[in-house]
Scaffold this motif. Structure first.
Motif, PDB file in Angstrom:
ATOM      1  N   LYS A   1     -69.456  38.168  61.334  1.00 12.58           N
ATOM      2  CA  LYS A   1     -70.222  36.936  61.161  1.00 12.58           C
ATOM      3  C   LYS A   1     -69.983  36.278  59.789  1.00 12.58           C
ATOM      4  N   GLU A   2     -69.103  36.869  58.991  1.00 14.65           N
ATOM      5  CA  GLU A   2     -68.828  36.311  57.661  1.00 14.65           C
ATOM      6  C   GLU A   2     -68.425  34.835  57.710  1.00 14.65           C
ATOM      7  N   PRO A   3     -67.468  34.429  58.579  1.00 14.18           N
ATOM      8  CA  PRO A   3     -67.063  33.015  58.593  1.00 14.18           C
ATOM      9  C   PRO A   3     -68.218  32.070  58.927  1.00 14.18           C
ATOM     10  N   VAL A   4     -69.129  32.513  59.779  1.00 14.84           N
ATOM     11  CA  VAL A   4     -70.255  31.672  60.178  1.00 14.84           C
ATOM     12  C   VAL A   4     -71.159  31.387  58.986  1.00 14.84           C
ATOM     13  N   VAL A   5     -71.443  32.416  58.200  1.00 18.03           N
ATOM     14  CA  VAL A   5     -72.327  32.244  57.041  1.00 18.03           C
ATOM     15  C   VAL A   5     -71.614  31.463  55.943  1.00 18.03           C
ATOM     16  N   VAL A   6     -70.366  31.779  55.689  1.00 18.77           N
ATOM     17  CA  VAL A   6     -69.608  31.040  54.675  1.00 18.77           C
ATOM     18  C   VAL A   6     -69.570  29.561  55.021  1.00 18.77           C
ATOM     19  N   ASP A   7     -69.363  29.247  56.291  1.00 18.25           N
ATOM     20  CA  ASP A   7     -69.339  27.845  56.716  1.00 18.25           C
ATOM     21  C   ASP A   7     -70.702  27.185  56.520  1.00 18.25           C
ATOM     22  N   ALA A   8     -71.788  27.898  56.842  1.00 19.19           N
ATOM     23  CA  ALA A   8     -73.134  27.349  56.667  1.00 19.19           C
ATOM     24  C   ALA A   8     -73.416  27.074  55.197  1.00 19.19           C
ATOM     25  N   VAL A   9     -72.956  27.964  54.331  1.00 16.87           N
ATOM     26  CA  VAL A   9     -73.148  27.788  52.892  1.00 16.87           C
ATOM     27  C   VAL A   9     -72.398  26.553  52.400  1.00 16.87           C
ATOM     28  N   LYS A  10     -71.158  26.411  52.834  1.00 15.29           N
ATOM     29  CA  LYS A  10     -70.361  25.250  52.424  1.00 15.29           C
ATOM     30  C   LYS A  10     -70.921  23.954  52.998  1.00 15.29           C
ATOM     31  N   GLN A  11     -71.351  23.987  54.256  1.00 13.00           N
ATOM     32  CA  GLN A  11     -71.922  22.794  54.881  1.00 13.00           C
ATOM     33  C   GLN A  11     -73.190  22.333  54.169  1.00 13.00           C
ATOM     34  N   ALA A  12     -73.900  23.270  53.545  1.00 11.86           N
ATOM     35  CA  ALA A  12     -75.111  22.927  52.805  1.00 11.86           C
ATOM     36  C   ALA A  12     -74.793  22.359  51.423  1.00 11.86           C
ATOM     37  N   GLY A  13     -73.513  22.313  51.069  1.00 16.42           N
ATOM     38  CA  GLY A  13     -73.119  21.740  49.791  1.00 16.42           C
ATOM     39  C   GLY A  13     -73.043  22.728  48.646  1.00 16.42           C
ATOM     40  N   LEU A  14     -73.091  24.016  48.959  1.00 14.17           N
ATOM     41  CA  LEU A  14     -73.015  25.041  47.927  1.00 14.17           C
ATOM     42  C   LEU A  14     -71.565  25.478  47.718  1.00 14.17           C
ATOM     43  N   THR A  15     -71.285  25.963  46.521  1.00 13.81           N
ATOM     44  CA  THR A  15     -69.959  26.476  46.194  1.00 13.81           C
ATOM     45  C   THR A  15     -69.955  27.992  46.297  1.00 13.81           C
ATOM     46  N   VAL A  16     -69.087  28.529  47.131  1.00 15.57           N
ATOM     47  CA  VAL A  16     -68.996  29.983  47.287  1.00 15.57           C
ATOM     48  C   VAL A  16     -68.352  30.577  46.038  1.00 15.57           C
ATOM     49  N   LEU A  17     -69.056  31.514  45.410  1.00 12.26           N
ATOM     50  CA  LEU A  17     -68.555  32.178  44.204  1.00 12.26           C
ATOM     51  C   LEU A  17     -67.899  33.512  44.522  1.00 12.26           C
ATOM     52  N   GLU A  18     -68.527  34.281  45.394  1.00 10.66           N
ATOM     53  CA  GLU A  18     -68.021  35.610  45.707  1.00 10.66           C
ATOM     54  C   GLU A  18     -68.366  35.990  47.140  1.00 10.66           C
ATOM     55  N   VAL A  19     -67.484  36.757  47.750  1.00  6.91           N
ATOM     56  CA  VAL A  19     -67.780  37.439  49.003  1.00  6.91           C
ATOM     57  C   VAL A  19     -67.514  38.912  48.740  1.00  6.91           C
ATOM     58  N   THR A  20     -68.552  39.727  48.752  1.00  4.77           N
ATOM     59  CA  THR A  20     -68.407  41.159  48.491  1.00  4.77           C
ATOM     60  C   THR A  20     -68.697  41.944  49.757  1.00  4.77           C
ATOM     61  N   ARG A  21     -68.132  43.126  49.830  1.00  2.52           N
ATOM     62  CA  ARG A  21     -68.217  43.906  51.071  1.00  2.52           C
ATOM     63  C   ARG A  21     -68.535  45.360  50.781  1.00  2.52           C
ATOM     64  N   GLN A  22     -69.239  45.973  51.704  1.00  2.00           N
ATOM     65  CA  GLN A  22     -69.470  47.412  51.678  1.00  2.00           C
ATOM     66  C   GLN A  22     -69.575  47.879  53.121  1.00  2.00           C
TER      67      GLN A  22
END
Length: 317
Positions: A285-306
Motif C-alpha cells: 500500500k506504499e504507493p497509495v499513501v505516497v500518492d495521497a501525501v503528494k496529492q495533499a500538497g506535501l513534500t515526501v522527505l523519507e520512506v523508511t521500512r521495517q
C-alpha cells in the motif's frame, strides 16, 4: 476458572487494528490464526530456518479471545460488535463474524504476559509496566507501557518506525498531534525526545484512561498532553478543538485505508514547515499513501521500512 472462547473472522492485513479495537472494547489479548508466511525475523526468533510447506495465504485471519464463564458476554459482545461496525466505516475488515465455542481452563488473561518482555528500539528501552529497569539500563531513556490498556506496545514494526522518525524530527518546544493514539506511546516518546506538548485523538473513550495510566507511569504531567475523543477525519467539531496550523509534527500510526482520507484533512492542522509522520502501511500500500501525501500538497522527505511495513514522512511547504 471456566472460559468461553470466541473466534472473530477478519482479514489478515487488518488483524492488528482489529486487535486494537478488541482491546479498546475491553478484550485483553487475542490469539491470531492466519496463513501469512513467517518473515526471516520470525524464523530466527523460532530458531528455525526451514518450515514445512504451509497452505497459501488466503488473506483471512481468525482472532480468538476468551471471556470468563460468568461474564456478561451479551453486553461485552454488543460493545465489540459496535466497535467493529465503527471500524468498518474506515476500512475493510472482512466478515467480522464471531463464533462461540468451549475451551479448557487456563489463565488466559495473564498467560500472554510471559511473551511481552522489555526490548530496545535502537537506544530506547521499552519495558512493560510490571517489570523493573535493570541496573545496566538505569541511565538509558525508557518508556514504561501497559499493553493491556490499548494498542501500541512498541513491539510492532509500525510503532518502531514512527518512534525513530519522532526521534529524528522532534526538537525542544515541539507541538505534536498524535492521531489514533491508542496507548499514547508515540506522544510519550515525543515528549521524552523533547516535545513541549502533545494532543492525542482517538475514536474510543478507553484512550483517555489508557493514556492517563501510561503518561503517569512515565512521569509525564497533565499539562504536557491532552486527549480528545472523536473522528478528526469528518467531525468539524473535533478539527476545531484540535486547532489549525499549530503543530510542528503530526504522527499517525494507522492503516493505509485510514491515512488516505486523513491526509488531506490533517494538513490544515500542520504549521508551515511542519512534519507529517505516517505508518501502519503494509508495503503493497506504499504507493497509495505516497500518492495521497503528494496529492495533499506535501513534500515526501523519507520512506523508511521495517519488515513488510512502511513509514512515510513528509513536510508541509
Amino acid at each position: 476458572m471456566k472460559w468461553k472462547k470466541f473466534t472473530l473472522k477478519t482479514l489478515a492485513e487488518a488483524e492488528d487494528i482489529v486487535i486494537a479495537t478488541l482491546a479498546e472494547a475491553g478484550i485483553e489479548g487475542a490469539e491470531i490464526e492466519d496463513k501469512v508466511p513467517l518473515t526471516q525475523a520470525d524464523k530466527e526468533q523460532m530458531f528455525v530456518d526451514i518450515l514445512p510447506d504451509a497452505p497459501d495465504n488466503d488473506g483471512i485471519a481468525y482472532l480468538n479471545f476468551y471471556l470468563e464463564e460468568d461474564a456478561d458476554t451479551d453486553e461485552i459482545l454488543k460493545n465489540v460488535r459496535e466497535a467493529l461496525d465503527d471500524l468498518k466505516e474506515f476500512m475493510d475488515i472482512g466478515e467480522a463474524t464471531i463464533e462461540e465455542s468451549e475451551t479448557e481452563d487456563k489463565d488466559w488473561i495473564n498467560n500472554w504476559k510471559q511473551y511481552f518482555k522489555q526490548f530496545y528500539v535502537d537506544d530506547l528501552l521499552i519495558i512493560p509496566s510490571w517489570e523493573e529497569v535493570k541496573p545496566e539500563d538505569e541511565g538509558r531513556m525508557n518508556i514504561h507501557i501497559d499493553p493491556g490498556t490499548a494498542f501500541g506496545t512498541g513491539m510492532h514494526e509500525t510503532t518502531q518506525l514512527c518512534i525513530r522518525q519522532l526521534k529524528k524530527y522532534v526538537k525542544p518546544g515541539t507541538q505534536m498531534l498524535d492521531v489514533g493514539c491508542g496507548s499514547g506511546i508515540l506522544s510519550i516518546a515525543g515528549i521524552k525526545f523533547g516535545a513541549d506538548h502533545a494532543v492525542m485523538t482517538d475514536l474510543d473513550p478507553c484512550a483517555i484512561s489508557a493514556t492517563k495510566e501510561n503518561t503517569e507511569g512515565n512521569g509525564i504531567t497533565p499539562d504536557q498532553y491532552e486527549v480528545m475523543i472523536g473522528n478528526i477525519i469528518d467531525d468539524r467539531a473535533v478539527q476545531d478543538q484540535v486547532g489549525y496550523e499549530k503543530y510542528d509534527i503530526v504522527a499517525a500510526n494507522i492503516l493505509a485505508d485510514v491515512l488516505v482520507p486523513l491526509t488531506p484533512v490533517i494538513i490544515h492542522q500542520l504549521k508551515k514547515g511542519g512534519i507529517y509522520i505516517t505508518s501502519g502501511i503494509i508495503d503493497e500500500k506504499e504507493p497509495v499513501v505516497v500518492d495521497a501525501v503528494k496529492q495533499a500538497g506535501l513534500t515526501v522527505l523519507e520512506v523508511t521500512r521495517q519488515g513488510e511495513w512502511v513509514s512515510v514522512t513528509a513536510r508541509k511547504d
